[in-house]
Design an enzyme around this catalytic site. Structure first.
Site, PDB file in Angstrom:
ATOM      1  N   ASN A   8       0.861  -1.185   0.000  1.00  0.00           N
ATOM      2  CA  ASN A   8       0.000   0.000   0.000  1.00  0.00           C
ATOM      3  C   ASN A   8       0.899   1.237   0.000  1.00  0.00           C
ATOM      4  O   ASN A   8       1.511   1.561   1.006  1.00  0.00           O
ATOM      5  CB  ASN A   8      -0.904  -0.003   1.243  1.00  0.00           C
ATOM      6  CG  ASN A   8      -1.714   1.277   1.360  1.00  0.00           C
ATOM      7  OD1 ASN A   8      -1.883   2.005   0.388  1.00  0.00           O
ATOM      8  ND2 ASN A   8      -2.228   1.547   2.558  1.00  0.00           N
ATOM      9  N   LYS A  10       0.125   4.282  -0.093  1.00  0.00           N
ATOM     10  CA  LYS A  10      -0.514   5.479   0.482  1.00  0.00           C
ATOM     11  C   LYS A  10      -0.315   6.651  -0.499  1.00  0.00           C
ATOM     12  O   LYS A  10      -0.383   6.435  -1.698  1.00  0.00           O
ATOM     13  CB  LYS A  10       0.038   5.800   1.873  1.00  0.00           C
ATOM     14  CG  LYS A  10      -0.035   4.607   2.820  1.00  0.00           C
ATOM     15  CD  LYS A  10       0.302   4.997   4.232  1.00  0.00           C
ATOM     16  CE  LYS A  10       0.603   3.774   5.059  1.00  0.00           C
ATOM     17  NZ  LYS A  10      -0.183   3.709   6.292  1.00  0.00           N
ATOM     18  N   HIS A  93      -9.710   1.108   4.770  1.00  0.00           N
ATOM     19  CA  HIS A  93      -8.434   1.328   5.470  1.00  0.00           C
ATOM     20  C   HIS A  93      -8.691   2.266   6.659  1.00  0.00           C
ATOM     21  O   HIS A  93      -9.499   3.193   6.562  1.00  0.00           O
ATOM     22  CB  HIS A  93      -7.408   1.933   4.512  1.00  0.00           C
ATOM     23  CG  HIS A  93      -6.025   1.918   5.058  1.00  0.00           C
ATOM     24  ND1 HIS A  93      -5.597   2.826   5.996  1.00  0.00           N
ATOM     25  CD2 HIS A  93      -4.982   1.082   4.847  1.00  0.00           C
ATOM     26  CE1 HIS A  93      -4.341   2.555   6.322  1.00  0.00           C
ATOM     27  NE2 HIS A  93      -3.942   1.491   5.640  1.00  0.00           N
ATOM     28  N   GLU A  95      -7.114   4.665   7.814  1.00  0.00           N
ATOM     29  CA  GLU A  95      -6.887   6.096   7.534  1.00  0.00           C
ATOM     30  C   GLU A  95      -8.112   6.706   6.856  1.00  0.00           C
ATOM     31  O   GLU A  95      -8.422   7.876   7.050  1.00  0.00           O
ATOM     32  CB  GLU A  95      -5.618   6.262   6.674  1.00  0.00           C
ATOM     33  CG  GLU A  95      -4.367   5.992   7.492  1.00  0.00           C
ATOM     34  CD  GLU A  95      -3.170   5.539   6.684  1.00  0.00           C
ATOM     35  OE1 GLU A  95      -3.168   5.656   5.448  1.00  0.00           O
ATOM     36  OE2 GLU A  95      -2.214   5.041   7.324  1.00  0.00           O
ATOM     37  N   GLU A 165      -5.672  -5.186  10.574  1.00  0.00           N
ATOM     38  CA  GLU A 165      -4.697  -4.108  10.769  1.00  0.00           C
ATOM     39  C   GLU A 165      -5.000  -3.359  12.061  1.00  0.00           C
ATOM     40  O   GLU A 165      -5.774  -2.380  12.047  1.00  0.00           O
ATOM     41  CB  GLU A 165      -4.776  -3.126   9.597  1.00  0.00           C
ATOM     42  CG  GLU A 165      -4.415  -3.721   8.265  1.00  0.00           C
ATOM     43  CD  GLU A 165      -3.795  -2.676   7.362  1.00  0.00           C
ATOM     44  OE1 GLU A 165      -2.639  -2.865   6.963  1.00  0.00           O
ATOM     45  OE2 GLU A 165      -4.442  -1.655   7.079  1.00  0.00           O
ATOM     46  N   GLY A 171       1.953   2.225  10.739  1.00  0.00           N
ATOM     47  CA  GLY A 171       2.873   3.356  10.585  1.00  0.00           C
ATOM     48  C   GLY A 171       3.526   3.804  11.884  1.00  0.00           C
ATOM     49  O   GLY A 171       4.080   4.892  11.959  1.00  0.00           O
ATOM     50  N   SER A 211       3.066  -2.094  10.435  1.00  0.00           N
ATOM     51  CA  SER A 211       4.520  -2.003  10.640  1.00  0.00           C
ATOM     52  C   SER A 211       5.262  -3.300  10.304  1.00  0.00           C
ATOM     53  O   SER A 211       6.188  -3.697  11.017  1.00  0.00           O
ATOM     54  CB  SER A 211       4.835  -1.546  12.066  1.00  0.00           C
ATOM     55  OG  SER A 211       4.329  -0.241  12.270  1.00  0.00           O
TER      56      SER A 211
HETATM   57  C1  PEP Z   1      -0.994   0.148   5.819  1.00  0.00           C
HETATM   58  O1  PEP Z   1      -0.876   1.219   5.242  1.00  0.00           O
HETATM   59  O2  PEP Z   1      -1.990  -0.563   5.633  1.00  0.00           O
HETATM   60  C2  PEP Z   1       0.062  -0.264   6.741  1.00  0.00           C
HETATM   61  C3  PEP Z   1      -0.036  -1.420   7.343  1.00  0.00           C
HETATM   62  O3  PEP Z   1       1.091   0.620   6.918  1.00  0.00           O
HETATM   63  P1  PEP Z   1       2.493   0.321   7.661  1.00  0.00           P
HETATM   64  O4  PEP Z   1       3.011  -0.981   7.106  1.00  0.00           O
HETATM   65  O5  PEP Z   1       3.344   1.472   7.311  1.00  0.00           O
HETATM   66  O6  PEP Z   1       2.202   0.191   9.108  1.00  0.00           O
END
Ligand code: PEP
Length: 249
Positions: A8, A10, A93, A95, A165, A171, A211
């Site tokens: 992803n 972003k 997601h 976000e 998640e 992040g 992460s």
């Molecule tokens: C994500 O954007 O879904 C994600 C898991 O980000 P990160 O790996 O940076 O935590």
């Protein structure tokens, strides 16, 4: 064992940067046995498509409109994504849920619209830190899952990937432990078994995101109930991402 490795991007990777990334990833993953999906921003989809065609890498998007047609300035429909060569789309997601106020009901509408256009969906679920500390993680994820799958038929689940998640791990550099990921992904499978059938619960793809990096991906993705990973920040380094994609799990 074949796993799903999903990147992803972003709001990263401009069209002018996408060609080099796509060419490099395509070359570095020719031997991979995993299913690799990259989800660049909308503006880089066409160039990614051009340089990933014929490779082992499939194209995804990060969002989709909940309706197929209408007066929706600034939105992109599922059939537009399909026409652009996209096969997967991320829906719900955290976000988008937090910054753009997307509700469970909207997530459900997006899933239905995407499936109707022949896209596969990567549905994100996860609890925040307070919910985990108060031991409400399972209840939160169950509600998100039940609402997301309302009106979705069992035969459509082959086009659905669930991404667990935990919000506090996205992040932040903080990982869920192997035990927590094992426990939640098994919980999601049991819930799908209750909603549909044992076969559905075992067969659905459930990935972990939060992460995931080059130093922890192996232990997290190797968990038997985990079908792969949704990787944000760490997918931007093409060498590291390709290394994760090439792994035999
Ligand atoms: C994500 O954007 O879904 C994600 C898991 O980000 P990160 O790996 O940076 O935590």
């Amino acid at each position: 064992m074949k796993k799903l490795i999903i990147g992803n991007f972003k709001m990263n990777t401009k069209p002018s940067e996408m060609k080099a990334y796509a060419m490099s990833l395509a070359t570095k993953t020719t031997e991979s046995k995993n299913e690799i999906i990259v989800c660049p921003p909308y503006t880089s989809i066409a160039i990614a498509k051009q340089f990933l065609d014929g490779s082992n890498v499939t194209l995804g998007a990060q969002n989709v409109c909940d309706v197929e047609a209408g007066k929706c300035t600034g939105e992109i429909s599922a059939s537009m994504l399909k026409d652009a060569g996209v096969e997967y789309v991320i829906v719900g997601h955290s976000e988008r849920r937090s910054k753009f106020k997307e509700t469970d009901r909207l997530v459900n509408k997006k899933i239905k619209t995407a499936l109707a256009s022949g896209l596969k969906v990567i549905v994100c679920l996860g609890e925040d830190l307070v919910e985990r500390q108060n031991k409400h993680a399972n209840a939160v994820v169950k509600k998100q899952l039940d609402e997301a799958l309302k009106g979705i038929y069992e035969n459509e689940l082959e086009s659905v990937v669930i991404a667990y998640e935990p919000i506090w791990a996205i992040g932040t550099g903080k990982n869920a432990t192997v035990k927590d990921v094992q426990s939640m992904t098994n919980f999601i499978r049991r819930e799908i078994s209750d909603l549909y059938s044992e076969k559905a619960g075992q067969g659905i793809n459930v990935v972990y995101g939060g992460s995931v990096t080059i130093s922890n991906y192996k232990k997290l993705i190797s968990i038997p109930s985990v079908s792969g990973a949704l990787i944000g920040g760490a997918c931007l380094d093409v060498d590291n991402f390709a290394m994760m994609c090439r792994e035999n799990f």
